[in-house]
Design an enzyme around this catalytic site. Structure first.
Site, PDB file in Angstrom:
ATOM      1  N   LYS A 134       3.660  -4.173   0.532  1.00 46.61           N
ATOM      2  CA  LYS A 134       2.678  -4.264  -0.552  1.00 46.61           C
ATOM      3  C   LYS A 134       1.997  -5.623  -0.454  1.00 46.61           C
ATOM      4  CE  LYS A 134       3.229  -0.569  -3.342  1.00 46.61           C
ATOM      5  NZ  LYS A 134       2.119   0.263  -3.829  1.00 46.61           N
ATOM      6  N   GLU A 191      -4.092   0.319   3.070  1.00 46.71           N
ATOM      7  CA  GLU A 191      -4.606   1.190   2.009  1.00 46.71           C
ATOM      8  C   GLU A 191      -5.489   0.397   1.048  1.00 46.71           C
ATOM      9  OE1 GLU A 191      -1.505   3.428  -0.041  1.00 46.71           O
ATOM     10  OE2 GLU A 191      -0.260   3.332   1.761  1.00 46.71           O
ATOM     11  N   LYS A 236      -0.441  11.184  -2.947  1.00 47.49           N
ATOM     12  CA  LYS A 236       0.635  11.059  -3.930  1.00 47.49           C
ATOM     13  C   LYS A 236       0.532  12.280  -4.852  1.00 47.49           C
ATOM     14  CE  LYS A 236       1.205   6.032  -4.056  1.00 47.49           C
ATOM     15  NZ  LYS A 236       0.237   5.404  -3.163  1.00 47.49           N
TER      16      LYS A 236
END
Length: 323
Positions: A134, A191, A236
């Protein structure tokens, strides 16, 4: 004869799980059970705070309305709320035997803190080495240094990065400056680096760093298309919708030569095991993004393999609706 039940759960989170601007203390949601002709099908409905548009209360209301109609013999259309549509479609698929049992439990380990911990775990990993980091939570320059360190330390590593639209173009450029150009092709994708898809595409074309769509998949009017620099679509299901909707996006991505990745919205172990089955069914050649089971202090009814976390049983859940 059709029957249905809705159970509620609230599972404690590990300390330090922050979603955008909110610390998540519990993971709350519902399990839905459909019964017909002596068979059962189960699904999880757990909207994700800060990411889902629907609240827990809205999800419960929508689920109860759908279930009531189903129990009366109707075949209602998918709920407009993605978490409800996904959970109920999983329950229907289990009931009808259309969700295969075989699961893809391979995971791209998630680096939440110390990169040294990730290096140790990756050195023990056999086969393809893929990890997720992340970025965008700290300074962009720090993120660039950490990513560069990981790529330098493990020559066969492929990194997936997720910025959650955190960066301005200037910050994204600052990140890229600290990643050695000769290693950038080992970033499988980043992303959503910037706040808009247009800025993210410009970043990719300027730096040679591949990007993937995640939030963009949920934007109104989104279409899967070939775009320079875009190599993957991250799906997702809790945020996207029904199994049919997810399957359609996967098929469109594959038709254009894009990788499709099934990814977690921090579901319980119950939901994660279903996502592992979805991943094996729809994207068998890709490592899914499901390495989130250890963010929650308890597992729920179905266990993730080889994880030593206490298990909550069905008897410990509260029934909030039944018919």
């Amino acid at each position: 004869m059709r029957n249905a039940k809705l159970y509620s759960f609230s599972l404690p989170m590990e300390a330090g799980v922050v979603l955008r601007y909110q610390r998540l203390k519990t993971r709350d949601g519902f399990l839905v059970c459909l019964e017909q002709n002596g068979k059962q099908g189960w699904g999880e409905i757990s909207p994700l705070p800060e990411f889902s548009h629907e609240t827990l209360e809205q999800a419960q209301d929508a689920a109860q309305s759908w279930l009531a109609a189903w129990c009366l013999g109707e075949n209602p259309t998918d709920s407009e709320l993605p978490s409800v549509a996904f959970g109920i479609s999983c329950a229907l698929a289990e009931l009808e035997g259309t969700l295969p049992e075989e699961a893809n439990y391979r995971a791209a380990p998630l680096c939440n803190g110390d990169p040294d911990d990730l290096i140790l775990s990756l050195n023990e990993m056999s086969g393809e080495k893929v990890a997720k980091v992340k970025v965008g939570l700290y300074e962009a320059v720090r993120d660039g240094i950490v990513v560069n360190l990981l790529l330098e330390a493990i020559p066969d590593l492929k990194l997936r990065l997720d910025a959650n639209r955190s960066w301005t173009p200037a910050k994204a450029e600052g990140f890229a400056k600290y990643v050695n150009p000769q290693w950038r092709d080992r970033i499988a994708f980043l992303e959503e680096p910037c706040k808009t898809p247009e800025e993210s595409l410009a970043f990719s074309q300027a730096t040679g760093i591949n990007i993937a769509w995640d939030e963009t998949v949920r934007d109104e009017g989104f279409e899967v298309k070939a775009q320079e620099g875009v190599t993957a679509i991250v799906i997702k299901p809790t945020l996207v919708g029904s199994l049919a909707r997810c399957q359609s996006i996967v098929e469109q991505a594959h038709a254009l030569g894009l990788e499709a990745i099934i990814s977690s919205s921090i579901e319980s172990s119950f939901g994660l095991t279903q996502l592992a089955r979805v991943a094996q069914w729809l994207t068998p050649d890709s490592i899914p993004g499901l390495d989130t089971v250890d963010l929650i202090k308890q597992q729920l009814i179905r266990c993730w393999p080889d994880v030593d976390i206490p298990l909550i049983t069905l008897e410990q859940l509260k029934t909030v609706w039944q018919q």
